[in-house]
Design a protein around this motif. Structure first.
Motif, PDB file in Angstrom:
ATOM      1  N   VAL A  65       0.844  -1.194   0.000  1.00  0.00           N
ATOM      2  CA  VAL A  65       0.000   0.000   0.000  1.00  0.00           C
ATOM      3  C   VAL A  65       0.879   1.244   0.000  1.00  0.00           C
ATOM      4  CG1 VAL A  65      -1.665   1.344   1.318  1.00  0.00           C
ATOM      5  CG2 VAL A  65      -1.898  -1.134   1.168  1.00  0.00           C
ATOM      6  N   GLN A  66       0.577   2.157  -0.881  1.00  0.00           N
ATOM      7  CA  GLN A  66       1.271   3.446  -0.904  1.00  0.00           C
ATOM      8  C   GLN A  66       0.289   4.526  -0.545  1.00  0.00           C
ATOM      9  OE1 GLN A  66       3.088   3.625  -4.835  1.00  0.00           O
ATOM     10  NE2 GLN A  66       5.028   2.938  -3.969  1.00  0.00           N
ATOM     11  N   LEU A  67       0.730   5.428   0.328  1.00  0.00           N
ATOM     12  CA  LEU A  67      -0.114   6.507   0.811  1.00  0.00           C
ATOM     13  C   LEU A  67       0.466   7.839   0.369  1.00  0.00           C
ATOM     14  CD1 LEU A  67      -0.622   5.187   4.448  1.00  0.00           C
ATOM     15  CD2 LEU A  67      -2.162   4.888   2.515  1.00  0.00           C
ATOM     16  N   GLN A  68      -0.382   8.695  -0.159  1.00  0.00           N
ATOM     17  CA  GLN A  68       0.055  10.003  -0.641  1.00  0.00           C
ATOM     18  C   GLN A  68      -0.756  11.072   0.075  1.00  0.00           C
ATOM     19  OE1 GLN A  68       2.540  10.591  -3.039  1.00  0.00           O
ATOM     20  NE2 GLN A  68       2.299  12.755  -2.505  1.00  0.00           N
ATOM     21  N   ALA A  69      -0.089  11.834   0.928  1.00  0.00           N
ATOM     22  CA  ALA A  69      -0.760  12.898   1.679  1.00  0.00           C
ATOM     23  C   ALA A  69      -0.576  14.233   0.972  1.00  0.00           C
ATOM     24  CB  ALA A  69      -0.203  12.973   3.083  1.00  0.00           C
ATOM     25  N   SER A  70      -1.574  15.075   1.095  1.00  0.00           N
ATOM     26  CA  SER A  70      -1.521  16.404   0.504  1.00  0.00           C
ATOM     27  C   SER A  70      -2.428  17.343   1.280  1.00  0.00           C
ATOM     28  CB  SER A  70      -1.954  16.352  -0.967  1.00  0.00           C
ATOM     29  OG  SER A  70      -3.287  15.909  -1.077  1.00  0.00           O
ATOM     30  N   GLY A  71      -2.322  18.635   0.960  1.00  0.00           N
ATOM     31  CA  GLY A  71      -3.225  19.608   1.554  1.00  0.00           C
ATOM     32  C   GLY A  71      -2.603  20.493   2.611  1.00  0.00           C
ATOM     33  N   GLY A  72      -1.353  20.245   2.963  1.00  0.00           N
ATOM     34  CA  GLY A  72      -0.709  21.086   3.954  1.00  0.00           C
ATOM     35  C   GLY A  72      -0.426  22.471   3.400  1.00  0.00           C
ATOM     36  N   GLY A  73       0.014  23.350   4.284  1.00  0.00           N
ATOM     37  CA  GLY A  73       0.337  24.699   3.851  1.00  0.00           C
ATOM     38  C   GLY A  73       0.537  25.627   5.025  1.00  0.00           C
ATOM     39  N   LEU A  74       0.585  26.910   4.708  1.00  0.00           N
ATOM     40  CA  LEU A  74       0.756  27.955   5.715  1.00  0.00           C
ATOM     41  C   LEU A  74      -0.585  28.646   5.928  1.00  0.00           C
ATOM     42  CD1 LEU A  74       2.508  29.843   7.473  1.00  0.00           C
ATOM     43  CD2 LEU A  74       2.956  31.174   5.391  1.00  0.00           C
ATOM     44  N   VAL A  75      -0.995  28.751   7.174  1.00  0.00           N
ATOM     45  CA  VAL A  75      -2.280  29.367   7.496  1.00  0.00           C
ATOM     46  C   VAL A  75      -2.135  30.168   8.785  1.00  0.00           C
ATOM     47  CG1 VAL A  75      -3.094  27.358   8.789  1.00  0.00           C
ATOM     48  CG2 VAL A  75      -4.765  28.895   7.719  1.00  0.00           C
ATOM     49  N   GLN A  76      -2.922  31.197   8.913  1.00  0.00           N
ATOM     50  CA  GLN A  76      -2.919  31.980  10.142  1.00  0.00           C
ATOM     51  C   GLN A  76      -3.707  31.271  11.233  1.00  0.00           C
ATOM     52  OE1 GLN A  76      -4.381  35.898   9.084  1.00  0.00           O
ATOM     53  NE2 GLN A  76      -2.282  36.656   8.810  1.00  0.00           N
ATOM     54  N   ALA A  77      -3.378  31.576  12.456  1.00  0.00           N
ATOM     55  CA  ALA A  77      -4.121  31.018  13.589  1.00  0.00           C
ATOM     56  C   ALA A  77      -5.605  31.326  13.433  1.00  0.00           C
ATOM     57  CB  ALA A  77      -3.601  31.594  14.895  1.00  0.00           C
ATOM     58  N   GLY A  78      -6.415  30.318  13.707  1.00  0.00           N
ATOM     59  CA  GLY A  78      -7.853  30.442  13.530  1.00  0.00           C
ATOM     60  C   GLY A  78      -8.338  29.977  12.178  1.00  0.00           C
ATOM     61  N   GLY A  79      -7.413  29.728  11.277  1.00  0.00           N
ATOM     62  CA  GLY A  79      -7.772  29.289   9.940  1.00  0.00           C
ATOM     63  C   GLY A  79      -8.016  27.801   9.852  1.00  0.00           C
ATOM     64  N   SER A  80      -8.252  27.340   8.631  1.00  0.00           N
ATOM     65  CA  SER A  80      -8.586  25.945   8.388  1.00  0.00           C
ATOM     66  C   SER A  80      -7.760  25.372   7.238  1.00  0.00           C
ATOM     67  CB  SER A  80     -10.069  25.805   8.031  1.00  0.00           C
ATOM     68  OG  SER A  80     -10.892  26.224   9.080  1.00  0.00           O
ATOM     69  N   LEU A  81      -7.571  24.075   7.307  1.00  0.00           N
ATOM     70  CA  LEU A  81      -6.966  23.314   6.225  1.00  0.00           C
ATOM     71  C   LEU A  81      -7.637  21.955   6.175  1.00  0.00           C
ATOM     72  CD1 LEU A  81      -3.101  23.899   6.634  1.00  0.00           C
ATOM     73  CD2 LEU A  81      -4.516  24.694   4.729  1.00  0.00           C
ATOM     74  N   ARG A  82      -7.647  21.360   4.993  1.00  0.00           N
ATOM     75  CA  ARG A  82      -8.110  19.982   4.881  1.00  0.00           C
ATOM     76  C   ARG A  82      -7.002  19.141   4.259  1.00  0.00           C
ATOM     77  NH1 ARG A  82     -13.085  16.983   1.683  1.00  0.00           N
ATOM     78  NH2 ARG A  82     -11.765  17.400  -0.141  1.00  0.00           N
ATOM     79  N   LEU A  83      -6.567  18.158   5.001  1.00  0.00           N
ATOM     80  CA  LEU A  83      -5.572  17.223   4.500  1.00  0.00           C
ATOM     81  C   LEU A  83      -6.278  16.043   3.837  1.00  0.00           C
ATOM     82  CD1 LEU A  83      -3.081  17.106   7.512  1.00  0.00           C
ATOM     83  CD2 LEU A  83      -3.199  18.746   5.622  1.00  0.00           C
ATOM     84  N   SER A  84      -5.641  15.516   2.805  1.00  0.00           N
ATOM     85  CA  SER A  84      -6.142  14.327   2.122  1.00  0.00           C
ATOM     86  C   SER A  84      -5.028  13.287   2.057  1.00  0.00           C
ATOM     87  CB  SER A  84      -6.593  14.662   0.698  1.00  0.00           C
ATOM     88  OG  SER A  84      -7.627  15.619   0.692  1.00  0.00           O
ATOM     89  N   CYS A  85      -5.420  12.048   2.061  1.00  0.00           N
ATOM     90  CA  CYS A  85      -4.453  10.964   1.923  1.00  0.00           C
ATOM     91  C   CYS A  85      -5.093   9.901   1.044  1.00  0.00           C
ATOM     92  CB  CYS A  85      -4.092  10.395   3.279  1.00  0.00           C
ATOM     93  SG  CYS A  85      -3.035   8.937   3.211  1.00  0.00           S
ATOM     94  N   THR A  86      -4.493   9.672  -0.094  1.00  0.00           N
ATOM     95  CA  THR A  86      -5.023   8.698  -1.041  1.00  0.00           C
ATOM     96  C   THR A  86      -4.138   7.463  -1.046  1.00  0.00           C
ATOM     97  OG1 THR A  86      -5.937  10.456  -2.407  1.00  0.00           O
ATOM     98  CG2 THR A  86      -5.676   8.305  -3.439  1.00  0.00           C
ATOM     99  N   ALA A  87      -4.787   6.313  -1.014  1.00  0.00           N
ATOM    100  CA  ALA A  87      -4.069   5.043  -0.952  1.00  0.00           C
ATOM    101  C   ALA A  87      -4.173   4.282  -2.261  1.00  0.00           C
ATOM    102  CB  ALA A  87      -4.635   4.197   0.173  1.00  0.00           C
ATOM    103  N   SER A  88      -3.121   3.567  -2.570  1.00  0.00           N
ATOM    104  CA  SER A  88      -3.165   2.669  -3.724  1.00  0.00           C
ATOM    105  C   SER A  88      -3.754   1.339  -3.278  1.00  0.00           C
ATOM    106  CB  SER A  88      -1.754   2.451  -4.267  1.00  0.00           C
ATOM    107  OG  SER A  88      -0.958   1.821  -3.281  1.00  0.00           O
ATOM    108  N   GLY A  89      -4.097   0.505  -4.235  1.00  0.00           N
ATOM    109  CA  GLY A  89      -4.549  -0.836  -3.895  1.00  0.00           C
ATOM    110  C   GLY A  89      -6.049  -0.955  -3.773  1.00  0.00           C
ATOM    111  N   ARG A  90      -6.497  -2.220  -3.652  1.00  0.00           N
ATOM    112  CA  ARG A  90      -7.929  -2.507  -3.658  1.00  0.00           C
ATOM    113  C   ARG A  90      -8.498  -2.776  -2.279  1.00  0.00           C
ATOM    114  NH1 ARG A  90      -8.124  -6.847  -8.691  1.00  0.00           N
ATOM    115  NH2 ARG A  90      -7.157  -5.483 -10.262  1.00  0.00           N
ATOM    116  N   THR A  91      -7.643  -2.766  -1.270  1.00  0.00           N
ATOM    117  CA  THR A  91      -8.107  -3.174   0.047  1.00  0.00           C
ATOM    118  C   THR A  91      -8.219  -2.013   1.024  1.00  0.00           C
ATOM    119  OG1 THR A  91      -5.822  -3.717   0.616  1.00  0.00           O
ATOM    120  CG2 THR A  91      -7.230  -5.518  -0.172  1.00  0.00           C
ATOM    121  N   PHE A  92      -8.224  -0.797   0.521  1.00  0.00           N
ATOM    122  CA  PHE A  92      -8.292   0.381   1.396  1.00  0.00           C
ATOM    123  C   PHE A  92      -9.470   0.294   2.341  1.00  0.00           C
ATOM    124  CE2 PHE A  92      -7.747   4.709   2.654  1.00  0.00           C
ATOM    125  CZ  PHE A  92      -9.020   5.222   2.793  1.00  0.00           C
TER     126      PHE A  92
END
Length: 125
Positions: free
Chosen positions: A1-28
């Motif tokens: 299984v390979q995992l690929q995370a994304s969505g990070g960044g620079l944000v001010q306090a009080g702000g929001s971010l959404r991280l995503s992680c997509t997996a390879s394979g059929r058994t996720f």
């Protein structure tokens, strides 16, 4: 299984971010999934976990009420919605997958077998 995370960044306090992680394979859909983070000079800690079906979720006390974990088994993706971010949330965030049953949510790091490459989250004050 390979995992690929994304969505990070620079944000001010009080702000929001959404991280995503997509997996390879059929058994996720059978894996438990978790998000960890590691700040400079600190040990890696688990932030949140979600069971295979998405019905069980767990959170570290430091993020309860601010972070929400979810998953879409059709897209092989797990998400971490982070709201009301604080400077102490600054870290590299990693997603991880656990393949061994029971695949219910757990905050036990030893249950996780596969790791993504990490995405940087920086929260400025």
């Amino acid at each position: 299984v390979q995992l690929q995370a994304s969505g990070g960044g620079l944000v001010q306090a009080g702000g929001s971010l959404r991280l995503s992680c997509t997996a390879s394979g059929r058994t996720f859909s059978t894996y438990l999934m978790g998000w960890f983070r590691q700040a400079p000079g600190k040990e890696r800690e688990i932030v949140s976990a979600i069971g295979w079906s998405g019905t069980t979720t767990l959170y570290a006390d430091s993020v309860k009420g601010r972070f929400t974990i979810s998953r879409d088994n059709f897209k092989n993706t797990v998400y971490l919605q982070m709201n009301n971010l604080k400077p102490e949330d600054t870290a590299v965030y990693y997603c991880a997958a656990g393949r061994s049953p029971p695949s219910i949510a757990t905050m036990n790091p030893a249950r996780y077998d596969y790791w993504g490459q990490g995405t940087q989250v920086t929260v400025s004050s």
